[in-house]
Design a protein around this motif. Structure first.
Motif, PDB file in Angstrom:
ATOM      1  N   MET A  23       3.511  -3.740   2.022  1.00 58.10           N
ATOM      2  CA  MET A  23       3.797  -2.644   1.106  1.00 58.10           C
ATOM      3  C   MET A  23       4.537  -1.486   1.772  1.00 58.10           C
ATOM      4  N   ARG A  24       4.396  -1.307   3.058  1.00 62.71           N
ATOM      5  CA  ARG A  24       4.967  -0.130   3.706  1.00 62.71           C
ATOM      6  C   ARG A  24       6.498  -0.170   3.623  1.00 62.71           C
ATOM      7  N   GLY A  25       7.077   0.958   3.230  1.00 65.00           N
ATOM      8  CA  GLY A  25       8.526   1.066   3.153  1.00 65.00           C
ATOM      9  C   GLY A  25       9.117   0.695   1.807  1.00 65.00           C
ATOM     10  N   ARG A  26       8.302   0.135   0.897  1.00 69.50           N
ATOM     11  CA  ARG A  26       8.831  -0.284  -0.402  1.00 69.50           C
ATOM     12  C   ARG A  26       8.812   0.885  -1.391  1.00 69.50           C
ATOM     13  N   THR A  27       9.634   0.765  -2.435  1.00 73.92           N
ATOM     14  CA  THR A  27       9.664   1.737  -3.528  1.00 73.92           C
ATOM     15  C   THR A  27       9.703   0.957  -4.837  1.00 73.92           C
ATOM     16  N   PHE A  28       8.748   1.214  -5.711  1.00 73.66           N
ATOM     17  CA  PHE A  28       8.648   0.504  -6.983  1.00 73.66           C
ATOM     18  C   PHE A  28       9.251   1.373  -8.087  1.00 73.66           C
TER      19      PHE A  28
ATOM     20  N   THR B 123      -0.907   5.100   1.377  1.00 71.56           N
ATOM     21  CA  THR B 123       0.270   4.255   1.565  1.00 71.56           C
ATOM     22  C   THR B 123       0.685   3.590   0.265  1.00 71.56           C
ATOM     23  N   LEU B 124      -0.279   3.135  -0.525  1.00 74.69           N
ATOM     24  CA  LEU B 124       0.035   2.457  -1.778  1.00 74.69           C
ATOM     25  C   LEU B 124       0.553   3.424  -2.837  1.00 74.69           C
TER      26      LEU B 124
ATOM     27  N   THR C 174       1.973   6.286  -2.558  1.00 70.45           N
ATOM     28  CA  THR C 174       3.287   6.861  -2.251  1.00 70.45           C
ATOM     29  C   THR C 174       4.414   5.858  -2.378  1.00 70.45           C
ATOM     30  N   ARG C 175       4.123   4.619  -2.762  1.00 67.75           N
ATOM     31  CA  ARG C 175       5.190   3.637  -3.039  1.00 67.75           C
ATOM     32  C   ARG C 175       5.803   3.852  -4.419  1.00 67.75           C
TER      33      ARG C 175
ATOM     34  N   THR D 141       7.140   4.628 -12.642  1.00 68.09           N
ATOM     35  CA  THR D 141       6.078   3.699 -12.229  1.00 68.09           C
ATOM     36  C   THR D 141       4.717   4.277 -12.570  1.00 68.09           C
TER      37      THR D 141
END
Length: 537
Positions: A446-451, A471-472, A474-475, A480
């Motif tokens: 999940m780190r670094g992804r953007t939904f 971390t989750l 802030t994606r 979203t």
């Protein structure tokens, strides 16, 4: 609100008070007299006004901006166990004005734990980086190192390493081969060295603290990661109104309609206790089911709800079976609510409601283009080892709840199986379309992804740490919606409690934000057997 009037006189020079910040004095230039011949006619005709005496203003320093360092004799000395550092890598800077002592055996255990990709290994490496930075910034280990050298301004104490052997005799002889016993010897020796200071052992290990207390040593748990001391104080998102609510708040009620919703502005003493997006209800002669939209002093704006218990308002064939489920569906179907958290015991319908709302807003209203489901892969019993296949194939054994709820939604509200071949083929095609819009993802990637425009469901969120939860969340990109589901009574992650769980953390921190909502589901709706088992077992 009207704008303030423009100033009619020139500003005066501010004088610096004695307690103000030191700065060069500002000297006002002397007024220059304008010759009468060069003055305009209007200026010569009007006599100059006598300036009024202005107040003597001063620049005042903000008080209480920074705490002062305590003398060494008044500081407590906290001896940290290894598990505290592995649990929270920032724990070195959470003891404010007090000092920290690290025994040599703690550094040895950190060195053993630094290899690997787990959260514990990452914390061990981060603590080692912090220690290396503190040593480089201070240099002299014997005199102690200032903890605020790396920019942590609230940490006003010092860090001490064990630089020499500390010998002591405990009241009870313990074997020296175990790391816990070595730390207990160090704490006992420090009490003799610093007789005038309070030496306290901080550990997440309950048995370690019990042994310390039995030996006459002060021991405490690490409380900084606890959001709440008592889980019963956790915000549940619902407030029942008292019987005399309309008596005290029924005067001067304003009401209006907008977008099919009726709004009420009520005034009274209870309004100050309301929280934005909290649900309130009154079941009496004049029943009321509403959501708080605005709180201003002793007045509040309440908005009526949509009744999802009625069949015409069903969500993918699902209707609310109780009051809390109706509140939850109002949050899940609200496009202005970006973050929703649902708590409840097994069988209260958390996953089913979230999945039904996600499918409706993805396939029918097209508000979101995809549903993403993830969860913490913490086993209840023994670990079965590595699983073969791709990312989704590895996650499928953890997603049994998803398959069960998809089957319920696939069969429909009445659970009727059609006998016609055409209808059966149509249902299978619908199931394939549903599965094409649902993606199962692992937390590890999940780190670094953007939904973007996604409906993200985080299942079993009680097993996440606050850092993982951050971390989750802030994606999330534009459009979203994030839904967190869990039961804080079923935590399987070691060192996590009801007060330190990531789910408890987000419920408490998002409380009162206008774009977030929370509901604790109370009644189980799975079956009478499941309800009875939850109550009696």
């Amino acid at each position: 609100m009207p704008l303030p009037k423009l100033p009619t006189r020139m500003g005066t020079v501010l004088s610096i008070a004695e307690d103000a910040v030191e700065a060069d004095p500002v000297i006002a230039p002397a007024p220059v007299e304008t010759p009468a011949a060069r003055q305009p006619a209007e200026s010569r005709a009007t006599p100059p006004a006598t300036p009024a005496k202005q107040p003597n203003l001063a620049v005042v320093k903000p008080k209480g901006a920074k705490k002062t360092r305590l003398p060494s004799s008044r500081r407590k000395l906290f001896v940290l166990d290894t598990n505290v550092l592995l649990h929270d890598s920032n724990s070195l800077f959470k003891f404010e004005e007090h000092d920290i002592f690290l025994p040599m055996i703690v550094l040895e255990e950190l060195d053993h734990q630094k290899k690997g990709m787990s959260e514990v290994s990452r914390n061990a490496r981060q603590v080692s980086r912090f220690l290396d930075g503190l040593v480089g910034a201070n240099g002299d280990l014997a005199k102690g190192m200032a903890l605020d050298a790396l920019g942590n301004q609230e940490a006003l104490g010092s860090l001490y390493f064990q630089t020499s052997a500390l010998a002591s005799e405990l009241p009870i002889e313990l074997p020296m081969g175990k790391a816990d016993n070595v730390i207990l010897h160090v704490v006992h020796a420090l009490q003799a060295v610093y007789a005038k200071r309070q030496v306290i052992l901080v550990s997440k290990d309950i048995n370690m603290r019990l042994k310390a207390l039995s030996l006459g040593l002060d021991a405490e748990d690490y409380y900084n990661d606890h959001v709440l001391d008592d889980s019963d104080l956790l915000y549940d998102g619902v407030m029942p109104l008292p019987e005399n609510f309309w008596t005290k708040h029924g005067k001067d009620v304003e009401s209006w309609q907008q977008g099919g919703t009726t709004y009420y502005r009520v005034k009274g003493p209870l309004c100050a206790e309301f929280i934005v997006n909290e649900f309130v209800y009154f079941e009496g002669e004049l029943p009321l089911y509403a959501q708080v939209k605005e709180v201003s002093g002793k007045s509040a704006v309440l908005a009526t709800l949509r009744d999802y218990s009625h069949g015409k308002n069903n969500v993918w064939g699902i209707t609310a079976r109780n009051r809390e489920q109706n509140f939850a569906l109002n949050l899940l179907m609200n496009p202005d609510c970006d973050f929703v958290s649902l708590l409840g015991q097994a069988g209260t319908g958390k996953t089913l409601l979230a999945l039904a709302a996600g499918l409706t807003q993805t396939l029918e209203t097209k508000r979101y283009n995809e549903i993403i489901i993830t969860r913490a892969t913490v086993p209840v019993g023994d670990d079965i080892g590595f699983l073969p296949g791709t990312e989704e194939e590895k996650m499928l054994p953890w997603m049994g709840a998803l398959e069960d709820n998809l089957e319920v939604l696939h069969l429909g509200a009445g659970n009727e199986m059609s006998s016609g071949g055409g209808q059966e083929w149509s249902k299978n095609t619908t199931m394939e379309i549903i599965r094409s819009r649902i993606k199962v993802k692992s937390l590890s990637f999940m780190r670094g992804r953007t939904f973007l425009n996604k409906f993200l469901i985080i299942d079993e969120a009680q097993n996440l740490t606050p850092k993982q939860m951050k971390t989750l969340v802030t994606r999330a990109g534009p459009g979203t919606k994030i839904v967190c589901l869990g039961n804080i009574a079923q935590i399987d992650t070691p060192y996590l409690t009801e007060g330190s769980s990531g789910l408890t953390y987000v419920v408490d921190r998002f409380k009162g934000w206008p774009h977030a909502g929370h509901i604790t589901l109370q009644r189980g709706e799975r079956s009478r057997l499941a309800d009875y088992a939850s109550e009696t077992l």
